[in-house]
Design a protein around this motif. Structure first.
Motif, PDB file in Angstrom:
ATOM      1  N   CYS A  50       0.861  -1.241  -0.067  1.00 31.74           N
ATOM      2  CA  CYS A  50      -0.076   0.106   0.032  1.00 31.74           C
ATOM      3  C   CYS A  50       0.847   1.339  -0.087  1.00 31.74           C
ATOM      4  O   CYS A  50       2.001   1.186   0.496  1.00 31.74           O
ATOM      5  CB  CYS A  50      -0.794   0.139   1.216  1.00 31.74           C
ATOM      6  SG  CYS A  50      -1.937  -1.458   1.390  1.00 31.74           S
ATOM      7  N   ALA A  54      -5.229   5.317   3.074  1.00 30.17           N
ATOM      8  CA  ALA A  54      -6.607   5.011   2.460  1.00 30.17           C
ATOM      9  C   ALA A  54      -6.202   3.616   1.668  1.00 30.17           C
ATOM     10  O   ALA A  54      -7.370   2.988   1.806  1.00 30.17           O
ATOM     11  CB  ALA A  54      -6.959   5.958   1.391  1.00 30.17           C
ATOM     12  N   ALA A  55      -5.139   3.429   1.046  1.00 36.99           N
ATOM     13  CA  ALA A  55      -5.019   2.122   0.355  1.00 36.99           C
ATOM     14  C   ALA A  55      -4.951   1.085   1.482  1.00 36.99           C
ATOM     15  O   ALA A  55      -5.415  -0.141   1.289  1.00 36.99           O
ATOM     16  CB  ALA A  55      -3.797   2.192  -0.396  1.00 36.99           C
ATOM     17  N   ARG A  58      -8.495   0.113   2.593  1.00 40.31           N
ATOM     18  CA  ARG A  58      -9.198  -0.655   1.306  1.00 40.31           C
ATOM     19  C   ARG A  58      -8.606  -2.220   1.591  1.00 40.31           C
ATOM     20  O   ARG A  58      -9.352  -3.005   1.420  1.00 40.31           O
ATOM     21  CB  ARG A  58      -8.730   0.118   0.165  1.00 40.31           C
ATOM     22  CG  ARG A  58      -9.465  -0.759  -1.078  1.00 40.31           C
ATOM     23  CD  ARG A  58      -9.224  -0.187  -2.349  1.00 40.31           C
ATOM     24  NE  ARG A  58      -9.655  -0.735  -3.480  1.00 40.31           N
ATOM     25  CZ  ARG A  58      -9.367  -1.722  -4.179  1.00 40.31           C
ATOM     26  NH1 ARG A  58      -8.173  -2.416  -3.735  1.00 40.31           N
ATOM     27  NH2 ARG A  58     -10.177  -2.262  -4.928  1.00 40.31           N
ATOM     28  N   HIS A  59      -7.181  -2.102   1.650  1.00 39.46           N
ATOM     29  CA  HIS A  59      -6.485  -3.579   1.742  1.00 39.46           C
ATOM     30  C   HIS A  59      -7.088  -4.397   2.849  1.00 39.46           C
ATOM     31  O   HIS A  59      -7.387  -5.561   2.673  1.00 39.46           O
ATOM     32  CB  HIS A  59      -5.090  -3.080   2.088  1.00 39.46           C
ATOM     33  CG  HIS A  59      -4.063  -4.442   1.911  1.00 39.46           C
ATOM     34  ND1 HIS A  59      -3.860  -5.127   0.634  1.00 39.46           N
ATOM     35  CD2 HIS A  59      -3.594  -5.285   2.798  1.00 39.46           C
ATOM     36  CE1 HIS A  59      -3.135  -6.051   0.927  1.00 39.46           C
ATOM     37  NE2 HIS A  59      -3.144  -6.203   2.036  1.00 39.46           N
ATOM     38  N   ILE A  61      -9.955  -3.848   4.620  1.00 41.33           N
ATOM     39  CA  ILE A  61     -11.444  -4.209   4.230  1.00 41.33           C
ATOM     40  C   ILE A  61     -11.744  -5.164   3.584  1.00 41.33           C
ATOM     41  O   ILE A  61     -12.203  -6.344   3.855  1.00 41.33           O
ATOM     42  CB  ILE A  61     -12.411  -2.945   3.976  1.00 41.33           C
ATOM     43  CG1 ILE A  61     -12.261  -2.139   5.113  1.00 41.33           C
ATOM     44  CG2 ILE A  61     -13.578  -3.617   3.309  1.00 41.33           C
ATOM     45  CD1 ILE A  61     -12.873  -0.539   4.470  1.00 41.33           C
ATOM     46  N   LEU A  62     -10.788  -5.419   2.332  1.00 37.99           N
ATOM     47  CA  LEU A  62     -11.159  -6.391   1.386  1.00 37.99           C
ATOM     48  C   LEU A  62     -10.497  -7.668   2.003  1.00 37.99           C
ATOM     49  O   LEU A  62     -11.061  -8.804   1.450  1.00 37.99           O
ATOM     50  CB  LEU A  62     -10.383  -6.000   0.106  1.00 37.99           C
ATOM     51  CG  LEU A  62     -10.825  -4.898  -0.574  1.00 37.99           C
ATOM     52  CD1 LEU A  62      -9.984  -4.597  -2.063  1.00 37.99           C
ATOM     53  CD2 LEU A  62     -12.462  -5.347  -1.277  1.00 37.99           C
ATOM     54  N   THR A  69     -16.875  -5.382   8.772  1.00 40.13           N
ATOM     55  CA  THR A  69     -17.031  -4.769   7.557  1.00 40.13           C
ATOM     56  C   THR A  69     -17.351  -6.089   6.533  1.00 40.13           C
ATOM     57  O   THR A  69     -16.966  -7.495   6.916  1.00 40.13           O
ATOM     58  CB  THR A  69     -15.466  -4.408   6.879  1.00 40.13           C
ATOM     59  OG1 THR A  69     -14.513  -5.340   6.997  1.00 40.13           O
ATOM     60  CG2 THR A  69     -15.214  -3.036   7.625  1.00 40.13           C
ATOM     61  N   ARG A  71     -16.805  -8.143   3.220  1.00 41.10           N
ATOM     62  CA  ARG A  71     -15.923  -8.292   1.981  1.00 41.10           C
ATOM     63  C   ARG A  71     -16.556  -8.305   0.745  1.00 41.10           C
ATOM     64  O   ARG A  71     -15.819  -8.216  -0.392  1.00 41.10           O
ATOM     65  CB  ARG A  71     -15.161  -9.782   2.091  1.00 41.10           C
ATOM     66  CG  ARG A  71     -14.390  -9.606   3.138  1.00 41.10           C
ATOM     67  CD  ARG A  71     -13.858 -11.110   3.586  1.00 41.10           C
ATOM     68  NE  ARG A  71     -12.793 -11.261   2.462  1.00 41.10           N
ATOM     69  CZ  ARG A  71     -11.952 -11.907   2.458  1.00 41.10           C
ATOM     70  NH1 ARG A  71     -11.844 -13.308   3.187  1.00 41.10           N
ATOM     71  NH2 ARG A  71     -11.016 -12.182   1.350  1.00 41.10           N
ATOM     72  N   TRP A  75     -15.495  -1.887  -5.130  1.00 44.07           N
ATOM     73  CA  TRP A  75     -14.619  -0.625  -5.306  1.00 44.07           C
ATOM     74  C   TRP A  75     -14.400  -0.581  -6.891  1.00 44.07           C
ATOM     75  O   TRP A  75     -14.388  -1.248  -7.503  1.00 44.07           O
ATOM     76  CB  TRP A  75     -13.061  -1.356  -4.842  1.00 44.07           C
ATOM     77  CG  TRP A  75     -13.411  -1.348  -3.149  1.00 44.07           C
ATOM     78  CD1 TRP A  75     -13.785  -2.579  -2.628  1.00 44.07           C
ATOM     79  CD2 TRP A  75     -13.198  -0.462  -2.233  1.00 44.07           C
ATOM     80  NE1 TRP A  75     -13.816  -2.490  -1.247  1.00 44.07           N
ATOM     81  CE2 TRP A  75     -13.657  -1.205  -0.871  1.00 44.07           C
ATOM     82  CE3 TRP A  75     -12.862   0.838  -2.210  1.00 44.07           C
ATOM     83  CZ2 TRP A  75     -13.574  -0.521   0.162  1.00 44.07           C
ATOM     84  CZ3 TRP A  75     -12.940   1.571  -0.890  1.00 44.07           C
ATOM     85  CH2 TRP A  75     -13.130   0.536   0.292  1.00 44.07           C
TER      86      TRP A  75
END
Length: 76
Positions: A50, A54-55, A58-59, A61-62, A69, A71, A75
């Motif tokens: 990352c 922010a990245a 996102r990483h 959460i996924l 959260t 999956r 996005w």
């Protein structure tokens, strides 16, 4: 999985970053200087691939690292 390659201290810093804390706040919580936290954060970013908070969020959460959260997010 990348999270397994993080050291325990990097896990702590990563959790602080994901919680939106500043380096100084993370440092006070962990008993580290701000510069040490910045160095650890840099290693977390490098290991996860990352380039910022922010990245990283996102990483996380996924991959289901963040509690509550889903999956199946879309996005763009």
């Amino acid at each position: 999985m990348v999270m397994e390659t993080l050291t325990p201290r990097e896990h702590q810093v990563c959790a602080g970053l994901l919680a939106g804390r500043r380096y100084r706040e993370i440092g006070q919580e962990l008993g580290l200087r701000r510069h040490s936290v910045a160095a650890l954060a840099k290693r977390v970013y490098r290991k996860t691939g990352c380039n910022g908070r922010a990245a990283l969020l996102r990483h996380a959460i996924l991959r289901g690292w963040v509690a509550g959260t889903d999956r199946r997010l879309f996005w763009t």
